[in-house]
Design a protein around this motif. Structure first.
Motif, mmCIF file in Angstrom:
data_model
loop_
_atom_site.group_PDB
_atom_site.id
_atom_site.type_symbol
_atom_site.label_atom_id
_atom_site.label_comp_id
_atom_site.label_asym_id
_atom_site.label_seq_id
_atom_site.Cartn_x
_atom_site.Cartn_y
_atom_site.Cartn_z
ATOM 1 N N UNK A 1 0.815 -1.214 0.000
ATOM 2 C CA UNK A 1 0.000 0.000 0.000
ATOM 3 C C UNK A 1 0.850 1.267 0.000
ATOM 4 N N UNK A 2 2.193 1.119 0.000
ATOM 5 C CA UNK A 2 3.054 2.281 -0.135
ATOM 6 C C UNK A 2 3.573 2.864 1.153
ATOM 7 N N UNK A 3 3.473 2.127 2.280
ATOM 8 C CA UNK A 3 3.901 2.672 3.566
ATOM 9 C C UNK A 3 5.389 2.465 3.830
ATOM 10 N N UNK A 4 6.106 1.854 2.893
ATOM 11 C CA UNK A 4 7.518 1.552 3.102
ATOM 12 C C UNK A 4 7.704 0.055 3.287
ATOM 13 N N UNK A 5 8.939 -0.422 3.065
ATOM 14 C CA UNK A 5 9.155 -1.870 3.167
ATOM 15 C C UNK A 5 9.773 -2.207 4.511
ATOM 16 N N UNK A 6 9.412 -3.382 5.016
ATOM 17 C CA UNK A 6 9.785 -3.789 6.371
ATOM 18 C C UNK A 6 10.767 -4.946 6.334
ATOM 19 N N UNK A 7 11.817 -4.808 7.104
ATOM 20 C CA UNK A 7 12.807 -5.868 7.277
ATOM 21 C C UNK A 7 12.528 -6.561 8.609
ATOM 22 N N UNK A 8 12.282 -7.851 8.563
ATOM 23 C CA UNK A 8 12.010 -8.600 9.789
ATOM 24 C C UNK A 8 13.337 -9.018 10.398
ATOM 25 N N UNK A 9 13.739 -8.324 11.463
ATOM 26 C CA UNK A 9 15.012 -8.615 12.116
ATOM 27 C C UNK A 9 14.917 -9.836 13.017
ATOM 28 N N UNK A 10 13.786 -9.962 13.701
ATOM 29 C CA UNK A 10 13.607 -11.082 14.620
ATOM 30 C C UNK A 10 12.127 -11.421 14.694
ATOM 31 N N UNK A 11 11.811 -12.704 14.707
ATOM 32 C CA UNK A 11 10.427 -13.146 14.873
ATOM 33 C C UNK A 11 10.442 -14.533 15.491
ATOM 34 N N UNK A 12 9.983 -14.621 16.710
ATOM 35 C CA UNK A 12 9.884 -15.915 17.383
ATOM 36 C C UNK A 12 8.575 -15.946 18.158
ATOM 37 N N UNK A 13 7.877 -17.065 18.058
ATOM 38 C CA UNK A 13 6.586 -17.186 18.726
ATOM 39 C C UNK A 13 6.363 -18.633 19.097
ATOM 40 N N UNK A 14 5.763 -18.828 20.248
ATOM 41 C CA UNK A 14 5.366 -20.152 20.720
ATOM 42 C C UNK A 14 3.929 -20.048 21.184
ATOM 43 N N UNK A 15 3.019 -20.555 20.360
ATOM 44 C CA UNK A 15 1.595 -20.422 20.672
ATOM 45 C C UNK A 15 1.242 -21.117 21.982
ATOM 46 N N UNK A 16 1.844 -22.278 22.223
ATOM 47 C CA UNK A 16 1.523 -23.011 23.438
ATOM 48 C C UNK A 16 1.969 -22.292 24.692
ATOM 49 N N UNK A 17 3.162 -21.687 24.630
ATOM 50 C CA UNK A 17 3.684 -20.978 25.794
ATOM 51 C C UNK A 17 3.184 -19.542 25.875
ATOM 52 N N UNK A 18 2.544 -19.071 24.826
ATOM 53 C CA UNK A 18 2.017 -17.713 24.829
ATOM 54 C C UNK A 18 3.078 -16.644 24.660
ATOM 55 N N UNK A 19 4.225 -17.004 24.045
ATOM 56 C CA UNK A 19 5.305 -16.031 23.880
ATOM 57 C C UNK A 19 5.287 -15.460 22.469
ATOM 58 N N UNK A 20 5.770 -14.239 22.350
ATOM 59 C CA UNK A 20 5.907 -13.571 21.053
ATOM 60 C C UNK A 20 6.987 -12.510 21.202
ATOM 61 N N UNK A 21 7.913 -12.503 20.268
ATOM 62 C CA UNK A 21 8.971 -11.498 20.269
ATOM 63 C C UNK A 21 9.304 -11.176 18.828
ATOM 64 N N UNK A 22 9.271 -9.894 18.492
ATOM 65 C CA UNK A 22 9.584 -9.506 17.124
ATOM 66 C C UNK A 22 10.211 -8.133 17.054
ATOM 67 N N UNK A 23 11.121 -7.976 16.109
ATOM 68 C CA UNK A 23 11.732 -6.684 15.825
ATOM 69 C C UNK A 23 11.644 -6.440 14.328
ATOM 70 N N UNK A 24 11.139 -5.272 13.946
ATOM 71 C CA UNK A 24 10.859 -4.988 12.544
ATOM 72 C C UNK A 24 11.418 -3.608 12.203
ATOM 73 N N UNK A 25 12.265 -3.557 11.184
ATOM 74 C CA UNK A 25 12.878 -2.301 10.754
ATOM 75 C C UNK A 25 12.159 -1.808 9.509
ATOM 76 N N UNK A 26 11.504 -0.661 9.619
ATOM 77 C CA UNK A 26 10.735 -0.104 8.508
ATOM 78 C C UNK A 26 11.581 0.939 7.797
#
Length: 557
Positions: free
Chosen positions: A97-122
């Motif tokens: 949609x033109x908002x800029x491109x995103x670099x996914x630096x970190x993405x880790x998730x565990x649905x069972x443990x309820x954890x989520x961690x992410x870093x995104x460079x726009x």
């Protein structure tokens, strides 16, 4: 990690332009193109008119709703892919949609443990650029649409409230914008973290605040609520129309609480639940001696609502005689008790609701035209839940917390397959159905564990939804493999088996025929054919390459 982002063509193929008609579509929804100058001017005006915090909240809410909508289809867009590739739909759709491109630096998730961690460079943030050009360098992060979109997408995707916070922003002079995403509980005390008002919308306090359960951020929901608030300080008659279970009475109670009559009574009557012979007595009351057994006067709902609001639910079920008397009561502001010889003045605000189209009822003669126009001073359509899917994650979390507290249960979030099913379900019972599903699941779920399908549908009565994805061992897998096919699919499979047995080429040739038929049906558009088959364009292309060559017809001498 950005070098490994999946091919974006499956998203790009969903954008359509029709210059002759002046239309742009994305995923079948109409869009418009705005220049950065126009958006910058809008942003400046919003800040000047509403103030920094309110403007920030408006933009964040808009982004959150759009992110939730995107997540509803993200998991079904790339079946059979990794968690990373499916999650990448969000950043890639935002880039499209033109908002800029995103670099996914970190993405880790565990649905069972309820954890989520992410870093995104726009990189090259459109929002930061417009803010800098129109307003200048800021002391606070300015990418409100961007963080709202990311929070809404991650919340709907992960099945729990995820806050994306902008820790670096190009609008503050940084090289790029850095977003960090975590479960909202891990951000700590909002006051200590200087969390914005708009981000706090997902906190326990704010989610539990609306005792009426009226919660949503979708455009159709906001439009309905805006009309209620717009008429709050008047005595105008409101008419709520919508399917059963959408929350018409909740909206009616909201209108009463916001009105100048808030200190008066709110009296509701379900017109369909009262026998026809008693409806007049229920509405207008009974005079002493009116009939055998009437030993004392009894006030009706109109009188009991004196100085307040009378809510007529399912008003379309009123008999023609009752309709005429209700019309007179509204017009003349007076009623006559059954058996009374004089009229009684009443001062009530009328709010009506119907689960059928009253205009159609007028056309077919089952509802009085004059009463319709008297009630429809301000008609408000309450949308069904299937038209506001972006509100489902918010409602899920609200109901989960509400019933966890009410029933003293410790239930943590939703599993991926449960969330997928809930996002795709059409909800014939609307919000009421969703609420009951979540309450049942809270009662059946194990302490400290997330809600799963077996808790939502303990009898195995899974709703008829299209194939979705489930999170298995850290990767997304096609949920269709475990779903039980319906009878029509089994019939087709049995017929195909007969054909395959009779043909020496076996299953590969049958699959080839299906793939070629899908491509032909789509007019040669591989992307459309892949969507029709429920697979990705890449998967379709690979399967076509592996198909055996077509057999040439034998020549007959």
């Amino acid at each position: 990690m950005a070098d490994y982002l999946p091919d974006i063509s499956d998203l790009a193929d969903r954008v359509r332009f029709s210059p002759e008609l002046g239309r742009v579509w994305r995923d079948g929804e109409r869009c418009v193109l705005l220049t950065d100058i126009a958006v910058g001017a809008l942003r400046e005006q919003m800040i000047n008119l509403l103030g920094w915090n309110t403007a920030r909240q408006v933009f964040w809410n808009l982004g959150f709703a759009e992110g939730s909508r995107c997540a509803a289809s993200a998991k079904a867009l790339r079946p059979g892919t990794s968690y990373f590739d499916a999650f990448a739909v969000g950043p890639q759709a935002h880039a499209l949609t033109g908002f800029g491109w995103t670099e996914i630096l970190e993405l880790s998730a565990d649905q069972g443990a309820g954890t989520f961690e992410g870093q995104f460079l726009v990189h090259d943030s459109f929002e930061a650029g417009t803010h800098l050009a129109k307003i200048g360098v800021s002391t606070d992060p300015v990418c409100w649409l961007q963080t709202g979109f990311a929070s809404g997408f991650a919340t709907a995707f992960a099945g729990q409230p995820i806050i994306m916070r902008e820790v670096e922003c190009a609008g503050m002079g940084h090289a790029n914008c850095l977003l960090v995403g975590r479960p909202e509980a891990e951000w700590g005390d909002p006051a200590e973290q200087e969390e914005s008002r708009c981000e706090r919308r997902l906190n326990v306090g704010d989610l539990a605040a609306p005792a009426d359960g009226i919660l949503g951020a979708s455009p159709s929901f906001i439009a309905a609520r805006h009309l209620v608030e717009k008429t709050a300080d008047t005595s105008a008659t409101l008419l709520f129309q919508g399917e059963t279970g959408v929350g018409k009475e909740l909206f009616a109670r909201l209108a009463h609480r916001l009105s100048a009559r808030r200190n008066g009574p709110f009296v509701a009557i379900n017109c369909a639940a009262i026998p026809e012979g008693l409806i007049e007595a229920e509405l207008f009351g009974v005079a002493k001696g009116a009939f055998t057994g009437a030993h004392a006067e009894r006030a009706g709902r109109f009188e009991r609502a004196q100085g307040g609001t009378l809510f007529l639910d399912e008003v379309a079920s009123l008999s023609p005689l009752a309709q005429s008397k209700v019309l007179r009561a509204i017009q003349e502001r007076e009623i006559e008790r059954v058996g009374a010889s004089r009229a009684t003045k009443v001062d009530v605000r009328i709010i009506a609701a119907a689960n059928v189209d009253l205009r159609e009822a007028v056309k077919n003669g089952s509802f009085r035209e004059d009463l319709y126009y008297r009630l429809a001073t301000c008609p408000i359509r309450v949308p069904p839940l299937r038209e506001r899917r972006e509100d489902i994650p918010l409602l899920l979390e609200y109901f989960r917390r509400t019933y966890s507290e009410q029933h003293r249960r410790s239930v943590r979030g939703f599993t991926a397959r449960a969330l997928d099913t809930l996002l795709m379900h059409d909800y014939p019972g609307n919000v009421r159905e969703l609420e009951r599903l979540v309450e049942r699941a809270v009662l059946l779920a194990d302490a400290g564990e997330p809600i799963d399908l077996r808790h939502l549908f303990p009898g195995g009565e899974f709703p008829a939804v299209r194939a979705t994805l489930g999170l298995l061992d850290g990767a997304l897998s096609d949920g269709a493999a475990s779903a039980e096919p319906d009878e029509s699919v089994r019939d087709v499979a049995r017929k195909m088996l007969v054909v395959i047995k009779a043909d020496s080429s076996g299953l590969p040739a049958a699959e080839h025929a299906i793939l070629k038929a899908a491509v032909a049906e789509a007019g040669g558009n591989l992307s459309q054919a892949a969507r029709d088959l429920g697979i990705t364009r890449r998967q379709l292309a690979c399967r076509l390459e592996k198909c055996p060559p077509e057999r040439q017809p034998r020549r007959v001498a």
